[in-house]
Design a protein around this motif. Structure first.
Motif, PDB file in Angstrom:
ATOM      1  N   SER A  44       0.811  -1.218   0.000  1.00 44.07           N
ATOM      2  CA  SER A  44       0.000   0.000   0.000  1.00 44.07           C
ATOM      3  C   SER A  44       0.843   1.267   0.000  1.00 44.07           C
ATOM      4  CB  SER A  44      -0.896   0.019   1.240  1.00 44.07           C
ATOM      5  OG  SER A  44      -0.108   0.045   2.426  1.00 44.07           O
ATOM      6  N   GLY A  45       2.151   1.129   0.223  1.00 47.09           N
ATOM      7  CA  GLY A  45       3.026   2.284   0.343  1.00 47.09           C
ATOM      8  C   GLY A  45       3.254   2.720   1.781  1.00 47.09           C
ATOM      9  N   ARG A  46       2.520   2.115   2.709  1.00 50.65           N
ATOM     10  CA  ARG A  46       2.734   2.421   4.123  1.00 50.65           C
ATOM     11  C   ARG A  46       4.062   1.847   4.596  1.00 50.65           C
ATOM     12  NH1 ARG A  46      -2.671   1.496   7.885  1.00 50.65           N
ATOM     13  NH2 ARG A  46      -3.840   3.323   7.158  1.00 50.65           N
ATOM     14  N   LEU A  47       4.706   2.592   5.504  1.00 49.97           N
ATOM     15  CA  LEU A  47       5.891   2.078   6.175  1.00 49.97           C
ATOM     16  C   LEU A  47       5.472   1.381   7.466  1.00 49.97           C
ATOM     17  CD1 LEU A  47       8.372   5.075   5.765  1.00 49.97           C
ATOM     18  CD2 LEU A  47       8.092   3.072   4.304  1.00 49.97           C
ATOM     19  N   SER A  48       6.156   0.299   7.780  1.00 50.63           N
ATOM     20  CA  SER A  48       5.814  -0.480   8.967  1.00 50.63           C
ATOM     21  C   SER A  48       7.073  -1.072   9.582  1.00 50.63           C
ATOM     22  CB  SER A  48       4.856  -1.621   8.593  1.00 50.63           C
ATOM     23  OG  SER A  48       4.751  -2.542   9.654  1.00 50.63           O
ATOM     24  N   PRO A  49       7.146  -1.104  10.911  1.00 53.32           N
ATOM     25  CA  PRO A  49       8.285  -1.752  11.561  1.00 53.32           C
ATOM     26  C   PRO A  49       8.154  -3.271  11.610  1.00 53.32           C
ATOM     27  CG  PRO A  49       6.818  -0.875  13.214  1.00 53.32           C
ATOM     28  CD  PRO A  49       6.245  -0.470  11.885  1.00 53.32           C
ATOM     29  N   VAL A  50       7.034  -3.781  11.107  1.00 54.21           N
ATOM     30  CA  VAL A  50       6.765  -5.223  11.136  1.00 54.21           C
ATOM     31  C   VAL A  50       6.453  -5.710   9.728  1.00 54.21           C
ATOM     32  CG1 VAL A  50       5.331  -7.051  12.110  1.00 54.21           C
ATOM     33  CG2 VAL A  50       5.765  -4.987  13.433  1.00 54.21           C
ATOM     34  N   TYR A  51       7.010  -6.860   9.372  1.00 54.58           N
ATOM     35  CA  TYR A  51       6.635  -7.514   8.117  1.00 54.58           C
ATOM     36  C   TYR A  51       6.342  -8.976   8.428  1.00 54.58           C
ATOM     37  CZ  TYR A  51       6.538  -9.077   3.303  1.00 54.58           C
ATOM     38  OH  TYR A  51       6.135  -9.619   2.102  1.00 54.58           O
ATOM     39  N   THR A  52       5.210  -9.452   7.957  1.00 47.35           N
ATOM     40  CA  THR A  52       4.785 -10.817   8.255  1.00 47.35           C
ATOM     41  C   THR A  52       4.680 -11.638   6.981  1.00 47.35           C
ATOM     42  OG1 THR A  52       3.491  -9.955  10.106  1.00 47.35           O
ATOM     43  CG2 THR A  52       3.039 -12.209   9.424  1.00 47.35           C
ATOM     44  N   ASP A  53       5.347 -12.778   6.957  1.00 48.76           N
ATOM     45  CA  ASP A  53       5.305 -13.687   5.814  1.00 48.76           C
ATOM     46  C   ASP A  53       4.944 -15.081   6.325  1.00 48.76           C
ATOM     47  OD1 ASP A  53       5.543 -15.130   3.521  1.00 48.76           O
ATOM     48  OD2 ASP A  53       7.680 -14.758   3.217  1.00 48.76           O
ATOM     49  N   ASN A  54       3.642 -15.333   6.450  1.00 44.58           N
ATOM     50  CA  ASN A  54       3.191 -16.604   6.996  1.00 44.58           C
ATOM     51  C   ASN A  54       3.368 -17.770   6.039  1.00 44.58           C
ATOM     52  OD1 ASN A  54       2.479 -15.528   9.476  1.00 44.58           O
ATOM     53  ND2 ASN A  54       0.435 -14.976   8.791  1.00 44.58           N
ATOM     54  N   ARG A  55       3.814 -17.500   4.814  1.00 53.98           N
ATOM     55  CA  ARG A  55       4.115 -18.603   3.897  1.00 53.98           C
ATOM     56  C   ARG A  55       5.240 -19.480   4.449  1.00 53.98           C
ATOM     57  NH1 ARG A  55       3.002 -14.048   1.088  1.00 53.98           N
ATOM     58  NH2 ARG A  55       1.529 -14.127  -0.661  1.00 53.98           N
ATOM     59  N   LEU A  56       6.104 -18.865   5.258  1.00 54.30           N
ATOM     60  CA  LEU A  56       7.220 -19.629   5.816  1.00 54.30           C
ATOM     61  C   LEU A  56       6.754 -20.728   6.762  1.00 54.30           C
ATOM     62  CD1 LEU A  56       9.738 -16.728   6.522  1.00 54.30           C
ATOM     63  CD2 LEU A  56       9.894 -18.459   4.734  1.00 54.30           C
ATOM     64  N   LEU A  57       5.564 -20.586   7.320  1.00 50.91           N
ATOM     65  CA  LEU A  57       5.028 -21.632   8.199  1.00 50.91           C
ATOM     66  C   LEU A  57       4.893 -22.956   7.463  1.00 50.91           C
ATOM     67  CD1 LEU A  57       2.139 -19.553   9.833  1.00 50.91           C
ATOM     68  CD2 LEU A  57       4.321 -20.141  10.891  1.00 50.91           C
ATOM     69  N   LEU A  58       4.629 -22.875   6.167  1.00 54.38           N
ATOM     70  CA  LEU A  58       4.397 -24.076   5.384  1.00 54.38           C
ATOM     71  C   LEU A  58       5.657 -24.912   5.196  1.00 54.38           C
ATOM     72  CD1 LEU A  58       2.256 -22.278   2.676  1.00 54.38           C
ATOM     73  CD2 LEU A  58       1.382 -23.777   4.476  1.00 54.38           C
ATOM     74  N   SER A  59       6.818 -24.286   5.394  1.00 53.52           N
ATOM     75  CA  SER A  59       8.086 -24.976   5.160  1.00 53.52           C
ATOM     76  C   SER A  59       8.571 -25.763   6.364  1.00 53.52           C
ATOM     77  CB  SER A  59       9.163 -23.956   4.759  1.00 53.52           C
ATOM     78  OG  SER A  59       8.798 -23.288   3.574  1.00 53.52           O
ATOM     79  N   VAL A  60       7.878 -25.632   7.493  1.00 50.56           N
ATOM     80  CA  VAL A  60       8.289 -26.325   8.722  1.00 50.56           C
ATOM     81  C   VAL A  60       7.159 -27.272   9.122  1.00 50.56           C
ATOM     82  CG1 VAL A  60       9.108 -26.041  11.086  1.00 50.56           C
ATOM     83  CG2 VAL A  60       9.567 -24.252   9.382  1.00 50.56           C
ATOM     84  N   PRO A  61       7.309 -28.576   8.873  1.00 49.71           N
ATOM     85  CA  PRO A  61       6.191 -29.508   9.058  1.00 49.71           C
ATOM     86  C   PRO A  61       5.529 -29.457  10.433  1.00 49.71           C
ATOM     87  CG  PRO A  61       7.941 -30.573   7.829  1.00 49.71           C
ATOM     88  CD  PRO A  61       8.479 -29.249   8.264  1.00 49.71           C
ATOM     89  N   ASP A  62       6.322 -29.403  11.510  1.00 56.92           N
ATOM     90  CA  ASP A  62       5.730 -29.392  12.847  1.00 56.92           C
ATOM     91  C   ASP A  62       4.879 -28.145  13.067  1.00 56.92           C
ATOM     92  OD1 ASP A  62       6.886 -31.796  13.431  1.00 56.92           O
ATOM     93  OD2 ASP A  62       8.526 -30.967  14.644  1.00 56.92           O
TER      94      ASP A  62
END
Length: 215
Positions: free
Chosen positions: A29-47
């Protein structure tokens, strides 16, 4: 430890949540944020993937009412939604951000029947705009959206208002408050950085504009 705290710790452990108060990320959106979330990485860890899928199933069962089908938002909600649908033994579909520009020009892929009670799965809720657009597409197809289930929400007031206006319940596995607790307890975030995150969380638009980003 609550289930929300446990999932928040998983997000930090797999690097799905990056905290960078001193060098903000730029969202789409062009907003700046101190946090970035990428929940796709959850899929790479089976447990972790398994724990998230179990938590989604528990959230689905806790809704109490009858659910006929699961749908996911394209693209990040698709794998989580498909895993939930498989565990719940329910039909699955997904909703594109916009109608396909060729072929049948579908926005919804898969079968959605008029009158079905559908749970819509998303990985992340910020303002709520994209997932509520998907919910409206399901409604236009004749379905009823029983709830939106998401891995994580920033808990912005504008999102709460949007979901309230749309009349769609939002259920998240974890949220910003749980993430903050986990970050502080694990040492992933010091007091000074937390102060920055708290200011951002209170007014993300103003925080962004003050640093040259979009409001």
């Amino acid at each position: 430890m609550t289930p929300a705290d446990a999932i928040a710790r998983d997000l930090l452990a797999v690097g799905a949540v990056s905290l960078r108060p001193d060098a903000p990320f730029t969202w789409a959106s062009g907003r700046l944020s101190p946090v970035y979330t990428d929940n796709r990485l959850l899929l790479s860890v089976p447990d972790v993937r398994d724990r998230v899928a179990k938590a989604f199933l528990g959230a689905l069962q806790a809704l109490g009412g009858h659910v006929d089908a699961v749908s996911g938002t394209a693209t990040a909600g698709i794998p989580h939604g498909a895993l939930l649908a498989d565990r719940a033994r329910l039909p699955f579909s997904y909703v594109r951000g916009a109608a396909k520009g060729h072929g049948r020009q579908n926005r919804i892929e898969g079968r959605v029947e008029a009158g079905q009670q559908v749970v819509l799965v998303e990985d992340l809720v910020s303002t709520g705009g994209s997932v509520l657009s998907a919910a409206e597409a399901l409604r236009e197809a004749g379905a009823e959206v029983a709830a939106v289930l998401a891995v994580f929400s920033y808990g912005f007031a504008e999102a709460d208002q949007a979901f309230g206006t749309a009349g769609v319940p939002l259920v998240t596995l974890t949220d910003f408050a749980a993430l903050a607790r986990a970050a502080q307890e694990t040492g992933a975030l010091g007091p000074d950085a937390w102060a920055v995150l708290r200011d951002w969380r209170d007014d993300p638009a103003a925080w962004s504009v003050a640093r040259g980003g979009a409001g």
